[in-house]
Design an enzyme around this catalytic site. Structure first.
Site, PDB file in Angstrom:
ATOM      1  CG  HIS A 168      -2.121  -0.865   1.084  1.00 25.40           C
ATOM      2  ND1 HIS A 168      -2.085  -2.207   1.406  1.00 25.40           N
ATOM      3  CD2 HIS A 168      -3.385  -0.616   0.648  1.00 25.40           C
ATOM      4  CE1 HIS A 168      -3.280  -2.741   1.179  1.00 25.40           C
ATOM      5  NE2 HIS A 168      -4.082  -1.789   0.717  1.00 25.40           N
ATOM      6  CE  LYS A 226      -3.993  -0.560   4.797  1.00 29.17           C
ATOM      7  NZ  LYS A 226      -5.264   0.082   5.199  1.00 29.17           N
TER       8      LYS A 226
END
Length: 234
Positions: free
Chosen positions: A131, A135
């Site tokens: 990600h 995040k």
């Protein structure tokens, strides 16, 4: 619909754009430091905030009889309490670790593959998720959902963050790279071959669209639901 957004970061702004494109109105944009906001005209709320305030946002909506769609991860130690509070207030609630329609189909594929592989003990199972660097939680909620789907179908007992030698544990490797919306890979590896399934998000639009569709579905309902209900997969 008149929608309240809890969390007005990149995801919140993407949800706003897609909701407007689908003919809805955003009547509140609420961040962590927002005060004195009005929710009296809200038909449904969508929460993509942060773990520290997600549970309180959800309970606030229950207390005001506002259906709420939650996509915030990292707060799930309180999920059972949220379900009980929803039932207490006769509310409406959907939580999903990932609202992408493609990811939810991927969850189903993951479950079916685990069923097929459960008796082939020569294969080791692993998960990898990648990600963007913003995040906050690891592993991703999507990776946890994938691991839980495998555990339900196999002799695996738990998951762990990082590599493990425990044969009953599914290792999840988390990577954070700039400007990566989200990639998840499930691998079954033996000494002679490897089977992989993967899902790669190209942008945030898929997550936002799924959340708005979930909100459209949830309006005027009562109870605790999942994306399986929204997509008719049960």
């Amino acid at each position: 619909m008149k929608i309240a957004l809890f969390g007005y970061g990149k995801m919140g702004k993407t949800i706003e754009r897609i909701a407007l494109e689908r003919g809805h109105t955003i009547v509140a944009k609420i961040d962590v430091d927002s005060k004195d906001y009005e929710l009296s005209e809200v038909d449904v709320a969508i929460d993509f905030s942060v773990p520290s305030v997600a549970f309180s946002n959800i309970n606030l909506c229950f207390s005001k009889n506002i259906p709420i769609v939650s996509g915030t991860t990292g707060w799930l130690k309180d999920f059972g309490k949220a379900v009980k509070n929803c039932e207490k207030h006769n509310g409406a609630f959907i939580y999903a670790s990932n609202y992408s329609l493609g990811v939810n189909l991927f969850f189903e594929l993951n479950t079916q593959l685990a069923k097929l592989m459960k008796d082939f003990n020569d294969y080791t199972i692993s998960l990898e998720e990648t990600h963007h660097t913003q995040k906050l939680d690891a592993p991703s909620g999507t990776a946890i959902t994938l691991a839980e789907g495998i555990i339900e179908q196999t002799t695996k007992e738990k998951w762990s963050l990082g590599v493990t030698e425990d044969e009953h544990t599914i290792p999840i490797v988390s990577k954070r790279i700039e400007n990566v919306p989200g990639t998840h890979v499930v691998s079954y590896t033996s000494s002679i071959d490897e089977i992989e399934i993967s899902h790669t998000a190209k942008n945030r639009d898929g997550f936002a669209l799924g959340a708005v569709i979930a909100a459209e579905w949830l309006k005027d309902k009562k109870g605790v639901f999942t994306m399986k209900d929204v997509l008719g997969l049960k």
